[in-house]
Scaffold this motif. Structure first.
Motif: not given
Lengths: 164, 449
Positions: B284, B286, B288, B291-292, B385
């Motif tokens: 995965v 992912w 941060l 991704s964000m 986060a």
């Protein structure tokens, strides 16, 4: 602001939070269904669950029509596919703080709900093993409650005489 | 004869000193079906798939199995993790982590500290990546305050955070090597980490709990000649990662201990809320940072390392390659480091410069108020986060408008990742528990807080 999922219970109250979060305020009856609706809408992960004790902070911002109670359970959901976060705050009352457990939806909430139980005394209906996780088994009280005396230190070893 | 034996006149012993009670792993006859199903990983049903009761060996007899206790004082549990294992011969059936041995009530302490002092508290949670803890905390407070941080402060934070990721992964490489018998790796990993810690000491004055990133910016500007220091760190560590390849990656015994051991699937990882290298090992992508993006991660070029099989070896390769990616980011930070202030000039959160205090009474009062009472933060609540070396590190703060947080909660990645341990160990050999704990990489300071 992101929209509520189509399967969300009707009448769910929402606010826009800081930093583009959608904050939902379901009632205790709506709570499980709302989280289930978000899960089926692509929120794959429950990243965080914690309790808050609002005993000495009654003036928090809540949507109109919602009565704030003493405890709140705050759940942060994350959608990897949409890159979105959503926060769900459900109220729990003082007499019997009990909300539904999210264990059947997100297995990963097991330890987090145990932590909220341990530190706040919030009960989770449907949790398979609701025991203390951080504090010793025979600890009295729930330390993160606002009316928990900080200076009062129950001795951890029950046979030893206390300092006072 | 007994007259000559000298005995102290001690009071009789008062039974067991601690009682863990039902936190322990109980025998099967004393365990409810729901709890047994959870411990056996059977509740991890994926959407659409129905739980098959036959896949759980509920009727297994207690006489065939043995419950043993591992930890909390065990060299390979990386602190005070205690595992209770149910064994059938050498095969692990059920596992239950018992935690709390390092619980020091940091969330409660955080409610008694002002926002200025709060950074000293959170930095002690994940003691292997203190800067990342401080960044998560500072970003949350700044969101509540709605203040902008100067670009230089953002880039300094990013550089220090990546250096910290390098040092954290180096400790992981070291302890992981030691856990499976490569004591040389222990020495090399800690040797390289020393380079980073020496730079931290030069910049912040401390090696471990830095209190360097604070709401409003960072505590001090980078020292003179920092570019050369950081370049030496980058060059050295990048070259050394290839030496680790020679030492470990192709090593026969190492691969046999790591490859194919303790796999986890993407569905299981998502259901358990697992983040960080553990989630990326399942494929995965992912992260941060990608991704964000927070700080200035959208302006630097780096790769997100993902695995395929979700086993121990994938988790090892991800961490090794993340060291290289972090070196890449640090190099870009050196090249792009903007000039300007290292903290915001908003007088609400930043004290006046030292020279002003000598000549102005108002500046002295201002300084005094900031460090005794602290600054007031508007009413609200925020969750922010970041990607710490271990996964998503979140900070949830509720403010009642005062100078202290009303509630500060840290979403600790190790705490959540630890829930994957019973699943990873199920059906494995007892000797593999060591590598499983190691590759999950829990930091107990963060698990227990």
């Amino acid at each position: 602001m992101i929209a509520l999922p189509p399967l969300a219970p009707v009448g769910t109250l929402c606010l826009e939070g800081l930093a583009t979060d959608l904050v939902c305020f379901p009632t205790r009856e709506q709570y499980f269904d709302l989280v289930a609706a978000f899960k089926s809408d692509g929120f794959e992960m429950c990243v965080d669950l914690c309790g808050v004790d609002y005993l000495t902070h009654p003036g928090r911002a809540l949507p109109e029509g919602l009565v704030g109670e003493r405890f709140e359970v705050v759940v942060n959901l994350l959608s990897l596919s949409k890159r979105q976060r959503v926060r769900i705050r459900v109220q729990a009352n003082d007499e019997r703080p009990e909300v539904a457990s999210l264990f059947d939806l997100y297995v990963g909430t097991e330890a987090m709900e145990r932590e909220a139980f341990d530190l706040f005394g919030i009960l989770f209906d449907g949790h398979p093993d609701l025991t203390r996780i951080l504090m010793p088994e025979d600890w009295e009280g729930h330390p993160l409650r606002k009316d928990y005396g900080v200076g009062r230190v129950p001795v951890q070893f029950k046979s030893a005489p206390g300092p006072r | 004869m007994t007259d000559h034996v000298r005995t102290a006149n001690r009071p009789p012993r008062l039974g067991p000193e601690t009682s863990e009670g039902v936190q322990e792993l109980l025998r099967r006859e004393n365990t409810t079906a729901g709890e047994l199903g959870r411990e056996l990983g059977a509740v991890l049903r994926i959407d659409g798939k129905v739980l098959d009761p036959n896949s759980i060996d509920f009727e297994r007899n207690d006489d065939e199995t043995m419950i043993i206790n591992m930890g909390p004082s065990h060299p390979s549990t990386h602190g005070v993790l205690r595992l209770m294992l149910e064994l059938d011969g050498e095969v692990v059936l059920r596992t239950k982590p018992v935690i709390g041995y390092l619980h020091t009530g940091m969330e409660k302490t955080g409610e008694e500290l002002s926002y200025v002092q709060g950074a000293t508290n959170v930095t002690r949670m994940d003691y292997l990546s203190p800067v990342n803890n401080e960044i998560a905390y500072a970003l949350a407070v700044e969101k509540l305050l709605a203040i902008e941080v100067p670009a230089r402060a953002t880039w300094i934070r990013m550089m220090m955070g990546e250096l910290n990721r390098i040092s954290s992964h180096l400790v992981w490489m070291a302890t992981n090597g030691m856990d499976i018998g490569s004591t040389s790796m222990m020495i090399y990993g800690l040797r390289e980490r020393e380079l980073v810690l020496a730079f931290f000491e030069k910049t912040a004055g401390l090696r471990l709990n830095l209190n360097y990133v604070r709401p409003g910016g960072v505590a001090a500007d980078l020292p003179d000649g920092w570019e050369d220091d950081v370049l030496v760190i980058c060059d050295t560590i990048e070259a050394r990662t290839y030496e680790y390849d020679d030492l470990l990656t192709g090593q026969m015994i190492f691969r046999q201990r790591m490859e194919g051991v303790a796999p986890i699937t993407a569905e299981e990882a998502l259901a358990l809320g697992v983040t960080g290298p553990l989630l990326r090992s399942t494929g995965v992508p992912w992260d941060l940072r990608r991704s964000m993006p927070y700080l200035a991660y959208d302006e630097v070029d780096f790769d997100v390392i993902v695995g395929t099989y979700g086993d121990n070896f994938d988790r090892y390769s991800i961490r090794l390659n993340e060291i290289r990616e972090s070196v890449k980011i640090v190099r870009q930070c050196i090249a792009k480091m903007p000039l300007g202030d290292y903290r915001t000039q908003d007088p609400k959160v930043t004290p006046p410069p030292r020279a002003r205090i000598d000549e102005s009474m108002e500046a002295l009062i201002h300084h005094f108020k900031l460090f005794t009472e602290g600054f007031h933060v508007p009413i609200g609540e925020v969750y922010s986060a970041i990607e710490s070396p271990r996964g998503e590190l979140g900070c949830y703060i509720v403010s009642d408008g005062g100078p202290k947080p009303y509630r500060i909660h840290t979403r600790a990645p190790s705490f959540v990742n630890l829930q994957a341990v019973p699943l990873l160990m199920r059906g494995g050999l007892l000797s593999d528990t060591i590598t499983v704990i190691s590759t999950v990489d829990p930091v107990m300071g963060e698990v227990d807080r």
